[in-house]
Scaffold this active site. Structure first.
Site, PDB file in Angstrom:
ATOM      1  N   ARG A 189      29.991  22.420  -5.390  1.00 36.34           N
ATOM      2  CA  ARG A 189      29.549  20.681  -4.097  1.00 36.34           C
ATOM      3  C   ARG A 189      28.601  21.135  -4.993  1.00 36.34           C
ATOM      4  NH1 ARG A 189      29.537  16.135  -2.120  1.00 36.34           N
ATOM      5  NH2 ARG A 189      29.075  16.629   0.097  1.00 36.34           N
ATOM      6  N   THR A 197      35.141   8.320  -3.958  1.00 38.59           N
ATOM      7  CA  THR A 197      35.539   9.832  -4.509  1.00 38.59           C
ATOM      8  C   THR A 197      36.925   9.317  -4.556  1.00 38.59           C
ATOM      9  OG1 THR A 197      34.771  10.767  -2.343  1.00 38.59           O
ATOM     10  CG2 THR A 197      36.061  12.403  -3.305  1.00 38.59           C
ATOM     11  N   ASN A 205      29.996  10.793  -4.227  1.00 32.14           N
ATOM     12  CA  ASN A 205      29.353   9.925  -2.682  1.00 32.14           C
ATOM     13  C   ASN A 205      29.978   8.569  -3.849  1.00 32.14           C
ATOM     14  OD1 ASN A 205      28.995  10.281  -0.588  1.00 32.14           O
ATOM     15  ND2 ASN A 205      26.775   9.669  -0.690  1.00 32.14           N
TER      16      ASN A 205
END
Length: 578
Positions: free
Chosen positions: A116, A389, A409
């Protein structure tokens, strides 16, 4: 303790929920669902073939090409992810991040890879707030201030180093080739560029990449990305250093800072992939291995399944079954908003949220034929869930499994391309609770647990999952913003009910995320009688489109048969067994 009393009024149920929320520590000793690193079936024999389902046929073919050259599922995952960065930049890319749930056949180990994005060290919440205290949507979604430090390149290098069989360079080769030689963009990419061209035109390097000849790409015409090809080559040759240090890193920092961003060389050099224990939930004899925080998805899915485990859904009509699922969704999203964040920064009551006793209490707050207004479960207003996504699923001949969800995003991320790199940056800063209890672009609320801090990972809805049963294995995930969680949940339930890969990927969907207090429904998901019954129960149904593009692989352990399906809503996707 177990709650079996019948409450005469909804208000009493709300009081009970409040008591449960503040007394969660008492539930930590006895759990059916937890974050332990359970092993899956060690004795599984590999299927002898490979199956990949992704949102683009170029990516699926790239993964199968790498397996044919001796790679495993994790090498194939690198090829698929990198190729999607080239051919599907509206949804993912090396300027973004990913989360992965892996199963290693050799020892049955279950692994969660957290690649992430992180907040830069100089992050300043004031940059994302208007003078009136409301969220600044422009800085949160557009340009370099909206971008977190990318995690995907480090994650791909990590996969190659720790789990793959091939050199990283070899797994990246198909993506390099496609970026260099070109491809014909599909209609979804062309439409995404057209939709966001006003923002793209703010950044010269973005115009150069996405608006050749000053206009969006044309269907059928070859589109090349030589800058990204070179960046991928350097990543392959030098590993993570090829992106986070040296020439590419210098260009990234220079471009970001020249456009008003705040990245530093140290931000890039300091980025680290995290391996975490996956969440494991047991439901009706199936074991679901899914994503832990900083994903909110696995916690929410496990909490929903724990609530539903107290009902025999098979004995209910469609309306009452759906009602119970919606009510479980409502309660899980309420907890999602309040408690979850980056586990390296905040302490979360996971023992409480994942406890069957907590689920027992929540279940008692559900009326059998009446919707619970979300206002009774303290709330504030939300906005529209988004649909972005990407996800892919892989099983290789040895039985290694990869379930990976990637993102930048919003559509085309920040629309900001760093000059000379071909790297489109994400706009993941909007996934932080930039203004507590104010909705982000997907309508999700947040608390201080998900507030931005230097080096912190923003909360995500990505929910890559693997479902192990006595006779079948399913690899399931989806894009879709906040609807990822409910789409994956519905996919898991469909798998348990016996649907094949296409049946899971193509089934009609519904979604409730606590706020706004409504049920988003896909056209045709309910018949007229079910819709009427749900409305009479107090549910507000709202049609919506589009939905995320799910990609599913299933494995019949009795016959060894593999089945792969890409979501029929996305014609350019491909599920293939080879």
């Amino acid at each position: 303790m177990r709650f079996s009393m019948k409450w005469p009024a909804l208000h009493a149920r709300a009081v009970l929920l409040g008591l449960l929320l503040v007394s969660g520590a008492t539930f930590a000793d006895d759990t059916r669902t937890d974050t332990a690193a359970h092993k899956g079936p060690v004795a599984l024999r590999g299927p002898g073939k490979a199956a990949i389902a992704s949102a683009n046929f170029h990516a699926t073919e790239a993964g199968l090409e790498v397996i044919a050259k001796g790679g495993n599922a994790f090498d194939a995952a690198i090829a698929v992810a990198a190729t999607l960065s080239v051919v599907e930049p509206e949804s993912s890319g090396i300027g973004g991040g990913f989360m992965a749930v892996l199963h290693r056949a050799a020892d049955g180990k279950q692994i969660f890879i957290d690649a992430r994005e992180t907040a830069p060290a100089a992050v300043d919440p004031k940059d994302y707030v208007e003078k009136d205290g409301s969220p600044n949507r422009d800085t949160a979604l557009n340009g370099p201030l909206s971008a977190g430090i990318p995690g995907e390149p480090a994650g791909l290098a990590w996969l190659a180093q720790h789990y793959g069989k091939l050199p990283l360079k070899q797994s990246l080769a198909p993506a390099v080739r496609i970026a260099r030689d070109g491809f014909a963009p599909d209609s979804r990419l062309i439409n995404a560029i057209a939709e966001r061209q006003q923002d793209i035109r703010r950044w010269p390097a973005s115009v150069a990449k996405f608006l050749p000849d000053g206009q969006p790409p044309v269907a059928g015409k070859t589109w090349r990305d030589p800058d990204q090809a070179r960046t991928l080559e350097l990543l392959g040759e030098q590993g993570g250093d090829g992106f986070y240090r040296g020439d590419v890193a210098q260009k990234l920092v220079a471009a970001v800072r020249a456009a008003g961003g705040n990245w530093t060389a140290k931000d890039l050099e300091s980025y680290q992939v995290k391996e975490r224990q996956p969440i494991v939930a047991d439901y009706r004899g199936y074991r679901i291995v899914t994503a832990p925080p900083p994903s909110s998805g696995g916690v929410a899915v496990a909490e929903i399944l724990n609530i539903l485990s107290g009902f025999d859904l098979s004995k209910l009509d469609a309306a009452h079954r759906t009602h119970l699922v919606i009510e479980a969704m409502r309660r899980a999203f309420r907890d999602h908003n309040d408690y979850l964040g980056d586990p390296d920064f905040v302490k979360m009551p996971l023992d409480m949220l994942l406890s069957p006793y907590y689920a027992d209490g929540l279940r008692q707050t559900i009326l059998p034929d009446k919707a619970t207004p979300s206002a009774m479960l303290p709330a504030s207003a939300g906005a529209e869930p988004g649909m972005h996504t990407t996800h892919f699923s892989v099983i290789d001949p040895e039985g290694n499994i990869a379930s990976i969800t990637l993102t930048v995003n919003y559509t085309l991320g920040s629309t900001f391309v760093a000059k000379g790199t071909g790297v489109l940056l994400n706009d993941e800063m909007d996934d932080f609770a930039l203004v507590p209890n104010k909705p982000n672009v997907y309508g999700l609320l947040g608390s201080k647990a998900n507030a931005p801090e230097p080096g912190k990972r923003m909360l995500s809805s990505m929910t890559p999952s693997i479902v192990f049963g006595a006779d079948r294995v399913g690899v399931i995930g989806s894009p879709g913003g906040s609807t990822i969680i409910t789409q994956v949940l519905e996919g898991i339930l469909a798998f348990i009910d016996g649907k094949d890969a296409l049946g899971i990927a193509g089934q009609k969907r519904f979604h409730h995320q606590f706020m706004p207090d409504r049920v988003d429904v896909e056209d045709g998901v309910f018949d007229a009688a079910t819709s009427e019954a749900l409305t009479k129960m107090g549910h507000t149904l709202k049609p919506r489109s589009p939905w995320g593009y799910m990609n599913v692989v299933t494995w019949d352990l009795k016959t060894g048969k593999l089945d792969a399906a890409s979501d029929p809503r996305r014609p350019s996707g491909l599920g293939k067994v080879q």
